[in-house]
Design a protein around this motif. Structure first.
Motif, PDB file in Angstrom:
ATOM      1  N   LEU A 269      35.462  30.643  49.328  1.00 14.11           N
ATOM      2  CA  LEU A 269      35.071  30.993  47.964  1.00 14.11           C
ATOM      3  C   LEU A 269      34.382  32.365  47.919  1.00 14.11           C
ATOM      4  CD1 LEU A 269      33.752  27.559  46.641  1.00 14.11           C
ATOM      5  CD2 LEU A 269      35.781  28.783  45.860  1.00 14.11           C
ATOM      6  N   ARG A 270      33.498  32.601  48.899  1.00 14.84           N
ATOM      7  CA  ARG A 270      32.798  33.886  48.934  1.00 14.84           C
ATOM      8  C   ARG A 270      33.775  35.044  49.141  1.00 14.84           C
ATOM      9  NH1 ARG A 270      27.411  32.507  52.595  1.00 14.84           N
ATOM     10  NH2 ARG A 270      26.429  31.102  51.072  1.00 14.84           N
ATOM     11  N   GLU A 271      34.691  34.823  50.111  1.00 15.37           N
ATOM     12  CA  GLU A 271      35.669  35.882  50.365  1.00 15.37           C
ATOM     13  C   GLU A 271      36.537  36.117  49.128  1.00 15.37           C
ATOM     14  OE1 GLU A 271      37.802  34.663  53.793  1.00 15.37           O
ATOM     15  OE2 GLU A 271      36.192  35.217  55.199  1.00 15.37           O
ATOM     16  N   GLY A 272      36.899  35.024  48.468  1.00 11.20           N
ATOM     17  CA  GLY A 272      37.698  35.154  47.247  1.00 11.20           C
ATOM     18  C   GLY A 272      36.940  35.908  46.169  1.00 11.20           C
ATOM     19  N   CYS A 273      35.659  35.560  46.020  1.00 11.39           N
ATOM     20  CA  CYS A 273      34.827  36.241  45.012  1.00 11.39           C
ATOM     21  C   CYS A 273      34.659  37.731  45.344  1.00 11.39           C
ATOM     22  CB  CYS A 273      33.455  35.578  44.933  1.00 11.39           C
ATOM     23  SG  CYS A 273      33.520  33.919  44.229  1.00 11.39           S
ATOM     24  N   LYS A 274      34.508  37.977  46.660  1.00  5.65           N
ATOM     25  CA  LYS A 274      34.326  39.368  47.078  1.00  5.65           C
ATOM     26  C   LYS A 274      35.558  40.199  46.729  1.00  5.65           C
ATOM     27  CE  LYS A 274      33.262  42.197  51.151  1.00  5.65           C
ATOM     28  NZ  LYS A 274      33.015  42.153  52.605  1.00  5.65           N
ATOM     29  N   LYS A 275      36.733  39.614  47.030  1.00  2.00           N
ATOM     30  CA  LYS A 275      37.980  40.315  46.719  1.00  2.00           C
ATOM     31  C   LYS A 275      38.102  40.559  45.220  1.00  2.00           C
ATOM     32  CE  LYS A 275      40.579  38.587  50.706  1.00  2.00           C
ATOM     33  NZ  LYS A 275      41.722  37.741  51.146  1.00  2.00           N
ATOM     34  N   ILE A 276      37.712  39.563  44.445  1.00  2.00           N
ATOM     35  CA  ILE A 276      37.789  39.705  42.988  1.00  2.00           C
ATOM     36  C   ILE A 276      36.839  40.801  42.503  1.00  2.00           C
ATOM     37  CG2 ILE A 276      37.339  38.524  40.790  1.00  2.00           C
ATOM     38  CD1 ILE A 276      38.263  35.925  42.188  1.00  2.00           C
ATOM     39  N   LEU A 277      35.600  40.844  43.075  1.00  4.45           N
ATOM     40  CA  LEU A 277      34.616  41.853  42.669  1.00  4.45           C
ATOM     41  C   LEU A 277      35.088  43.268  43.022  1.00  4.45           C
ATOM     42  CD1 LEU A 277      31.276  40.080  43.669  1.00  4.45           C
ATOM     43  CD2 LEU A 277      32.051  40.633  41.359  1.00  4.45           C
ATOM     44  N   VAL A 278      35.627  43.401  44.251  1.00  8.88           N
ATOM     45  CA  VAL A 278      36.108  44.724  44.670  1.00  8.88           C
ATOM     46  C   VAL A 278      37.228  45.187  43.741  1.00  8.88           C
ATOM     47  CG1 VAL A 278      37.327  45.989  46.501  1.00  8.88           C
ATOM     48  CG2 VAL A 278      35.394  44.484  47.062  1.00  8.88           C
ATOM     49  N   ALA A 279      38.170  44.246  43.475  1.00  9.33           N
ATOM     50  CA  ALA A 279      39.287  44.609  42.596  1.00  9.33           C
ATOM     51  C   ALA A 279      38.784  44.975  41.205  1.00  9.33           C
ATOM     52  CB  ALA A 279      40.289  43.443  42.536  1.00  9.33           C
ATOM     53  N   ASP A 280      37.826  44.209  40.682  1.00  7.40           N
ATOM     54  CA  ASP A 280      37.288  44.473  39.343  1.00  7.40           C
ATOM     55  C   ASP A 280      36.535  45.807  39.314  1.00  7.40           C
ATOM     56  OD1 ASP A 280      38.394  42.169  38.461  1.00  7.40           O
ATOM     57  OD2 ASP A 280      36.511  41.024  38.344  1.00  7.40           O
ATOM     58  N   SER A 281      35.761  46.080  40.382  1.00  6.70           N
ATOM     59  CA  SER A 281      34.991  47.328  40.434  1.00  6.70           C
ATOM     60  C   SER A 281      35.914  48.542  40.445  1.00  6.70           C
ATOM     61  CB  SER A 281      34.100  47.361  41.687  1.00  6.70           C
ATOM     62  OG  SER A 281      33.178  46.297  41.642  1.00  6.70           O
ATOM     63  N   LEU A 282      36.964  48.422  41.288  1.00  7.12           N
ATOM     64  CA  LEU A 282      37.919  49.530  41.364  1.00  7.12           C
ATOM     65  C   LEU A 282      38.607  49.740  40.017  1.00  7.12           C
ATOM     66  CD1 LEU A 282      39.333  51.665  43.077  1.00  7.12           C
ATOM     67  CD2 LEU A 282      40.994  49.902  43.771  1.00  7.12           C
ATOM     68  N   SER A 283      38.957  48.640  39.383  1.00  5.97           N
ATOM     69  CA  SER A 283      39.628  48.745  38.081  1.00  5.97           C
ATOM     70  C   SER A 283      38.717  49.384  37.039  1.00  5.97           C
ATOM     71  CB  SER A 283      40.071  47.350  37.626  1.00  5.97           C
ATOM     72  OG  SER A 283      40.610  47.387  36.329  1.00  5.97           O
ATOM     73  N   LEU A 284      37.437  48.967  37.028  1.00 11.78           N
ATOM     74  CA  LEU A 284      36.479  49.520  36.072  1.00 11.78           C
ATOM     75  C   LEU A 284      36.179  51.000  36.350  1.00 11.78           C
ATOM     76  CD1 LEU A 284      34.038  46.483  35.799  1.00 11.78           C
ATOM     77  CD2 LEU A 284      35.627  47.287  34.045  1.00 11.78           C
ATOM     78  N   LEU A 285      36.125  51.337  37.661  1.00  6.59           N
ATOM     79  CA  LEU A 285      35.856  52.723  38.035  1.00  6.59           C
ATOM     80  C   LEU A 285      36.974  53.627  37.542  1.00  6.59           C
ATOM     81  CD1 LEU A 285      34.037  54.743  39.528  1.00  6.59           C
ATOM     82  CD2 LEU A 285      35.320  54.204  41.627  1.00  6.59           C
ATOM     83  N   LYS A 286      38.210  53.145  37.749  1.00  8.94           N
ATOM     84  CA  LYS A 286      39.358  53.927  37.278  1.00  8.94           C
ATOM     85  C   LYS A 286      39.321  54.067  35.753  1.00  8.94           C
ATOM     86  CE  LYS A 286      42.511  52.795  41.068  1.00  8.94           C
ATOM     87  NZ  LYS A 286      43.753  52.106  41.435  1.00  8.94           N
ATOM     88  N   LYS A 287      38.955  53.006  35.103  1.00  8.53           N
ATOM     89  CA  LYS A 287      38.879  53.031  33.644  1.00  8.53           C
ATOM     90  C   LYS A 287      37.811  54.030  33.176  1.00  8.53           C
ATOM     91  CE  LYS A 287      38.245  50.053  29.643  1.00  8.53           C
ATOM     92  NZ  LYS A 287      37.963  48.665  29.186  1.00  8.53           N
ATOM     93  N   MET A 288      36.651  53.967  33.890  1.00 10.17           N
ATOM     94  CA  MET A 288      35.569  54.889  33.535  1.00 10.17           C
ATOM     95  C   MET A 288      35.983  56.335  33.768  1.00 10.17           C
ATOM     96  SD  MET A 288      31.686  55.090  35.055  1.00 10.17           S
ATOM     97  CE  MET A 288      32.262  55.833  36.575  1.00 10.17           C
ATOM     98  N   HIS A 289      36.687  56.557  34.891  1.00  6.99           N
ATOM     99  CA  HIS A 289      37.136  57.915  35.208  1.00  6.99           C
ATOM    100  C   HIS A 289      38.090  58.435  34.139  1.00  6.99           C
ATOM    101  CE1 HIS A 289      39.658  60.934  37.388  1.00  6.99           C
ATOM    102  NE2 HIS A 289      38.425  61.365  37.756  1.00  6.99           N
TER     103      HIS A 289
END
Length: 837
Positions: free
Chosen positions: A739-759
């Protein structure tokens, strides 16, 4: 007297019929039938002269020298042409494999029915009798005797040759012979002799009593009852002889055995044959009577009697006159009685007829009872012998009994018998009810109708209720009280009663019955109104019996008016059942809050299932009072809830563990409270209880580190299902990691997506026009004179400043931030655009 067949016509028979036609109430002991099939064909062409019986087949000899083998139904299986003249006697061994035959022309034949061995001899005089050794089938018993003027014994020697020896001669013709075991009994003109074949000695001579009778016309009848008991019948005399062993001291020159006559008596008629039947005798008698009209003697029908021998007399058990064909011309010597020991069958043989008599079985007994219309006895006999009867059924007899009672007009008895006879057969019950309806006797059967198992169609019960309603109100009311309300369509009967009340509206019986019908239909309001209208004394009992407290809320005034004392007592005694407070609380938790303390006591006393929901929903009940009441009554679940609600979670957990001993409930409680100290208490309490440890290992993995528990388990303690629990802990741990690894992957993916959006957002241009103002000086961001130079800073937060309005960046922090966002702690915003001109 019972008769074997229909009487044949004949002038000499008429007078006999008149004396025999009176019916006897005494049941016959035997039943009769003619032996037909092949026998009928044989006797149409010839006349029977003799017969012998084996358990498997019959052998019949005729006056024309033929011998027929028959099955027990009379069908011909084999035919032998032995002689052109009369067959005098046939003898069979016990195995039924060898047969001896003698005829009037002196011929003697002994042969195997299934083998080739055969003996032929022709004598110069008629041979009247023959008897083969009972065990002739054995090689050591190849013996037989014949009798004419002398009694000869034939034996086969070791060279297969036959030799003969004279056993007796000089007293006239040998008339009869019977061989049983080692004993041979024969009769001549002077009497009966018995010879012991094993000792080669003649044992005795039993002289003939009535020497006036011609021995050829009234021959002697012999039969062995067993291996030592000989029965002799001659003329009208019967003697029962017992062969006994002589004591060694009495031997001298006497035979080793002697004969004692144990019973001797006279009969009414001349004896033609004898046979044993248990301890009784079956006697075939030749009868001569004198015609009252012509006063001359004639031959009457022969009789078959069952008698009980006594020492010097006998007792007649039954006596049947037999209508055999041609009995008018027969003589005493023309009749023979043969018997089959294994089945108690008796064959009456005459020249033109063979009649079989057999003991009556239970079916025959029932037939006789039914014929005499003794139905109750027939039913009882069938019930006692139901495993043995073949032709009758208990139900058929019972139905015939009911019909008989109905025909006699005994309707109540017939209806009462239906209970036992019809039993649980609903179809037959309904059929009988309709029969009683046809004769107008529904009232007779009504008390006996089944009310549970089986249940008849509702129409049946309704039909009977309508019958009573038309003619007998009291009887109708009784049935309504006694019959369960689900037997009939209640609404149909209610409507019928209401229709009758239109004609007689004040009939108290009908009104009370209608109230009972309403009660069955759970229409308690109408029922109570009728009872109150009638001022019926049992109205309060009715309320208690059917728990009608919910139906009397709007009728309390009527109850008070009827009997105020009983009404008040009822209300006070049943305040828990007349539940105003409960309904008020359900409608609004805050109304009636002043009664919440009282409600705690009422719920605890009368309605505990609603106590815990009340405690959870009420915000006005005094917790200390509630806790006191629950502790007094040992209400554990309610006490645990109150302790928890009052903040004493550790006491609540302790109570769960010590009172309920429910580890699952304790774990659930600890999860709800989410308190580390509670988990510690739970572990401490469970550490010496293996079942509790198992429960904890299975459940705490997601709330407490299982290592804390595992380290405290004592070495050597046996814990049920420990392996499964540890496996579950590991599985839970693996699941958490996943579950932790799954959550981590989801957070990384979400962060990258948000960063790109912000950029992408920050890369977009920002519109600056005359309407925008400087957030510092609040003047328009663009100068009114477009020709003048200007410098503008726009942050990513969309706040805009004149460059000269921003503070100069320090050397330590060269980056420039939005003053407004920094002041509001929204996070610094760096400049995204600087406009200059």
């Amino acid at each position: 007297m019972a008769e074997a067949e229909e009487q044949e016509s004949g002038s000499l028979e008429e007078s006999t019929d008149e004396s025999e036609e009176e019916e006897s109430e005494e049941e016959p002991k035997l039943k009769y039938e003619r032996l037909s099939n092949g026998v009928t064909e044989i006797l149409q062409k010839g006349a029977a002269s003799c017969m012998t019986v084996h358990d498997k087949f019959l052998a019949l000899g005729t006056h024309y020298g033929k011998v027929y083998l028959l099955d027990v139904q009379g069908n011909i299986t084999q035919k032998f042409d032995v002689s052109p003249v009369k067959i005098n006697q046939i003898s069979l061994d016990e195995s039924g494999e060898h047969m001896g035959v003698c005829s009037e022309d002196g011929k003697v034949q002994v042969f195997g029915l299934y083998s080739g061995e055969e003996f032929h001899e022709t004598f110069d005089c008629p041979i009247k009798i023959i008897a083969v050794h009972p065990h002739f089938v054995r090689s050591s018993c190849k013996q037989f005797v014949t009798g004419g003027k002398k009694l000869l014994l034939f034996e086969r020697s070791w060279m297969n040759r036959w030799k003969s020896s004279v056993l007796h001669e000089g007293e006239g013709n040998i008339r009869n012979v019977k061989w049983r075991g080692h004993l041979i009994a024969w009769a001549n003109n002077m009497g009966v002799k018995i010879f012991d074949i094993s000792s080669k000695q003649r044992i005795t001579n039993v002289p003939r009593d009535d020497i006036s009778l011609r021995p050829d016309m009234y021959p002697c009848s012999l039969c062995w009852k067993d291996s030592v008991t000989l029965i002799i019948g001659w003329g009208t005399s019967v003697k029962i002889c017992s062969v006994k062993e002589r004591h060694a001291s009495e031997m001298r020159d006497l035979p080793s055995r002697y004969v004692e006559i144990v019973s001797q008596f006279e009969t009414e008629f001349y004896i033609s044959g004898l046979a044993p039947l248990c301890d009784q005798l079956v006697v075939l008698s030749y009868v001569k009577e004198v015609s009252e009209k012509s006063e001359r003697e004639y031959c009457a029908r022969p009789r078959l009697d069952i008698i009980q021998p006594l020492s010097e007399t006998c007792e007649e058990i039954s006596s049947d006159a037999l209508t055999v064909r041609g009995f008018q011309e027969n003589e005493c010597r023309d009749y023979h009685l043969e018997s089959s020991e294994g089945e108690s069958l008796f064959y009456i043989v005459s020249p033109r007829d063979v009649v079989v008599a057999k003991e009556r079985d239970q079916d025959d007994h029932i037939d006789w009872l039914l014929e005499k219309k003794k139905y109750e006895e027939a039913l009882m006999a069938a019930e006692i012998s139901q495993k043995n009867i073949k032709r009758h059924k208990i139900l058929d007899i019972g139905l015939a009994y009911i019909n008989h009672l109905v025909e006699k007009g005994e309707y109540d008895t017939a209806a009462r018998k239906c209970q036992k006879i019809l039993g649980k057969n609903a179809t037959l019950w309904e059929y009988e009810v309709y029969k009683f309806k046809e004769i107008g006797q529904l009232k007779a059967i009504s008390p006996y109708l089944p009310r549970g198992d089986p249940v008849l169609k509702p129409l049946i019960y309704e039909m009977i209720l309508h019958e009573f309603l038309e003619s007998d109100y009291e009887g109708f009311a009784t049935l309504i009280r006694e019959w369960p309300g689900d037997l009939y369509n209640n609404s149909v009967i209610v409507q019928a009663v209401r229709d009758h009340l239109k004609k007689d509206s004040q009939n108290k019986t009908l009104l009370k019955t209608l109230a009972e019908l309403y009660t069955y239909d759970k229409n308690y309001g109408n029922a109570l109104e009728i009872y109150l209208t009638l001022r019926h004394k049992d109205v309060f009992q009715l309320i208690h019996k059917h728990n009608l407290f919910s139906s009397i809320k709007d009728k309390i005034v009527l109850l008070m008016d009827f009997d105020s004392e009983k009404a008040v007592d009822m209300l006070l005694d049943n305040e828990d059942k007349i539940s105003y407070l409960h309904k008020l609380f359900k409608r609004d938790h805050h109304k009636g809050q002043r009664y919440h303390e009282k409600q705690i006591s009422l719920y605890a006393e009368y309605d505990r299932p609603n106590l815990l929901p009340f405690l959870r929903d009420s915000t006005h009940c005094p917790l200390e009072k509630a806790l006191e009441i629950c502790q007094q009554r040992n209400f554990v679940e309610e006490t645990v809830y109150l302790l928890s609600r009052m903040g004493n979670s550790r006491s609540a957990l302790k109570m769960i563990m010590e009172e309920l001993h429910d580890v699952d409930k304790a774990i659930e409680f600890a999860k709800e409270q989410d308190d580390g100290e509670l988990w510690e208490d739970l572990i401490l309490y469970s550490i010496d209880k293996p079942p509790f440890i198992t429960g904890l290992l299975n459940n705490i993995g997601t709330h407490v580190d299982p290592i804390l528990l595992i380290h405290r388990i004592k070495e050597g303690m046996e814990i049920p299902n420990l392996r499964d629990s540890l496996v579950k802990i590991l599985q839970d741990y693996n699941l958490q990691i996943l579950l932790r690894e799954g959550c981590k992957k989801i957070l990384v993916a979400d962060s990258l997506s948000l960063l790109k959006k912000m950029h992408r957002t920050q890369m977009k241009g920002v519109l600056v026009d005359e309407e925008n103002i400087c957030e510092s000086c609040l003047s328009p961001i663009l100068p009114s004179d477009a020709a003048k130079p200007f410098s503008v800073v726009v942050f990513h937060c969309r706040h805009m400043f004149h460059k000269e309005c921003l503070p100069v960046p320090s050397m330590n922090s060269p980056a420039q931030y939005c003053n407004i966002c920094s002041a509001k702690n929204r996070g610094p915003g760096s400049a995204i655009l600087e406009m200059k001109k």
